[in-house]
Design an enzyme around this catalytic site. Structure first.
Site, PDB file in Angstrom:
ATOM      1  CG  ASP A  58      -0.350  -0.070   2.509  1.00 34.20           C
ATOM      2  OD1 ASP A  58       0.894  -0.197   2.580  1.00 34.20           O
ATOM      3  OD2 ASP A  58      -1.066   0.008   3.515  1.00 34.20           O
ATOM      4  CB  SER A  59       4.587   1.707  -0.065  1.00 36.73           C
ATOM      5  OG  SER A  59       4.838   0.502  -0.767  1.00 36.73           O
ATOM      6  CG  ASP A  97       0.482  -3.978   2.174  1.00 39.55           C
ATOM      7  OD1 ASP A  97       0.536  -4.725   3.171  1.00 39.55           O
ATOM      8  OD2 ASP A  97       1.353  -3.124   1.927  1.00 39.55           O
ATOM      9  CE  LYS A 127       3.398  -5.698   3.927  1.00 38.80           C
ATOM     10  NZ  LYS A 127       2.857  -4.593   4.740  1.00 38.80           N
ATOM     11  CD  GLU A 129       0.693  -1.277   7.845  1.00 41.01           C
ATOM     12  OE1 GLU A 129       0.317  -0.456   8.720  1.00 41.01           O
ATOM     13  OE2 GLU A 129       1.182  -0.925   6.762  1.00 41.01           O
ATOM     14  CD  GLU A 195       7.808   0.300   7.614  1.00 42.57           C
ATOM     15  OE1 GLU A 195       6.923  -0.498   7.227  1.00 42.57           O
ATOM     16  OE2 GLU A 195       7.951   1.443   7.133  1.00 42.57           O
TER      17      GLU A 195
HETATM   18  O1  KIV Z   1       3.620  -1.095   1.731  1.00 43.49           O
HETATM   19  C1  KIV Z   1       4.808  -1.444   1.740  1.00 43.49           C
HETATM   20  O2  KIV Z   1       5.571  -1.188   0.806  1.00 43.49           O
HETATM   21  C2  KIV Z   1       5.305  -2.164   2.894  1.00 43.49           C
HETATM   22  C3  KIV Z   1       6.761  -2.442   2.953  1.00 43.49           C
HETATM   23  C4  KIV Z   1       7.507  -1.230   3.227  1.00 43.49           C
HETATM   24  C5  KIV Z   1       7.082  -3.543   3.869  1.00 43.49           C
HETATM   25  O3  KIV Z   1       4.560  -2.479   3.751  1.00 43.49           O
END
Ligand code: KIV
Length: 278
Positions: A58-59, A97, A127, A129, A195
């Site tokens: 989600d980056s 994510d 993934k 968080e 992280e």
């Molecule tokens: O969203 C992302 O890119 C991440 C990584 C930095 C692990 O969660």
């Protein structure tokens, strides 16, 4: 060499990497690289280079969609990117994510979003968080047959609650972080991202878990390292976090190419005879 002994990076697996491969790599004490990817060309390049795990993070919020951070990202924004990355790879395990708001309501919402993401994108894992508050969601998703990568330490979706981009795991926070990582493993997570975690705490988590730890700003003593690809390759401008190392200057290369093209157009050097039909 059997599949059990082919190295994750540098070996020539002729099929997609699986979560089982990641576990056996941990047993062998092998380190491996992971990158984010959000599009066809980077996915093709990273897959061909042998990066075993690609994250459609989600980056994308602050690296593709020009949001200030990851908080505004939606499932609708991530799904097409994840689909493109899956279509452009044949070897990497692709993880998507779950964006902010798509799982925080509890295990049922987390499972529903995970099922949607798996069906609509073809990724091999999701993934999410968080520590103890998401343990039951991880368990529910895993029980439904979907591999889950966990993410503790600095969790960007909670940037507002955490009071900014702060290193995690200092002092009394360390025990809570270790407890969270252990609980996520027990709930069935196949790996955990650490992280911006104090290196000594990340090393302790790595020692205590039998699933791989993936560091980003978590020091050297973890099983894998991940970076946002635009940071790694020098596409992003501005100040980098301390944990980033830039392995290229794509921004500089693109600025040079753009100027050369524009100058050529203005001077009449492009198109030349070779680019012209008669
Ligand atoms: O969203 C992302 O890119 C991440 C990584 C930095 C692990 O969660």
């Amino acid at each position: 060499m059997t599949h059990e002994t082919v190295p994750l990076y540098g070996g020539q697996l002729s099929r997609r990497v699986t979560i089982r491969d990641l576990r056996t790599a941990k047993e062998r004490g092998e380190r491996w690289p992971m990158l984010t990817s959000y599009d066809m060309y980077t996915a093709e390049i990273f897959d061909a280079a042998g990066i075993p795990v690609l994250l459609v993070g989600d980056s994308a919020g602050n690296n593709v969609y020009a949001h200030p951070d990851t908080v505004p990202v939606t499932v609708e924004e991530l799904v097409p990117l994840a689909r493109a990355v899956v279509r452009s790879t044949s070897r990497a395990l692709v993880v998507s994510d779950l964006p902010f708001g798509s799982y925080q309501l509890g295990p049922e919402q987390a499972l529903a979003t995970s099922i949607r993401v798996m069906k609509e994108t073809g990724v091999q894992a999701v993934k999410l968080e968080g520590g103890l508050p998401v343990v039951e969601s991880v368990r529910r998703i895993v029980e439904a047959g979907i591999p889950v990568m966990a993410h503790v330490g600095f969790t960007p979706q909670s940037v507002n609650a955490l009071g900014g981009y702060r290193v995690q795991g200092r002092g009394p926070e360390a025990d809570k972080l270790i407890e969270s990582a252990l609980a996520l493993e027990e709930a069935g997570a196949f790996a955990v991202v650490l992280e911006m975690v104090v290196a000594e705490v990340a090393a302790e988590v790595t020692k205590r878990l039998s699933i791989p730890t993936i560091g980003i700003g978590a020091g050297p003593d973890v099983d894998a390292q991940v970076l946002v690809w635009q940071d790694m390759a020098g596409l992003r401008g501005g100040r980098m976090p301390r944990f980033v190392k830039q392995y290229g200057d794509l921004r500089g290369a693109l600025v040079d190419a753009t100027k050369a093209f524009a100058d050529d157009v203005v001077s009449g050097g492009f198109p030349a005879e070779e680019q012209t039909y008669h």
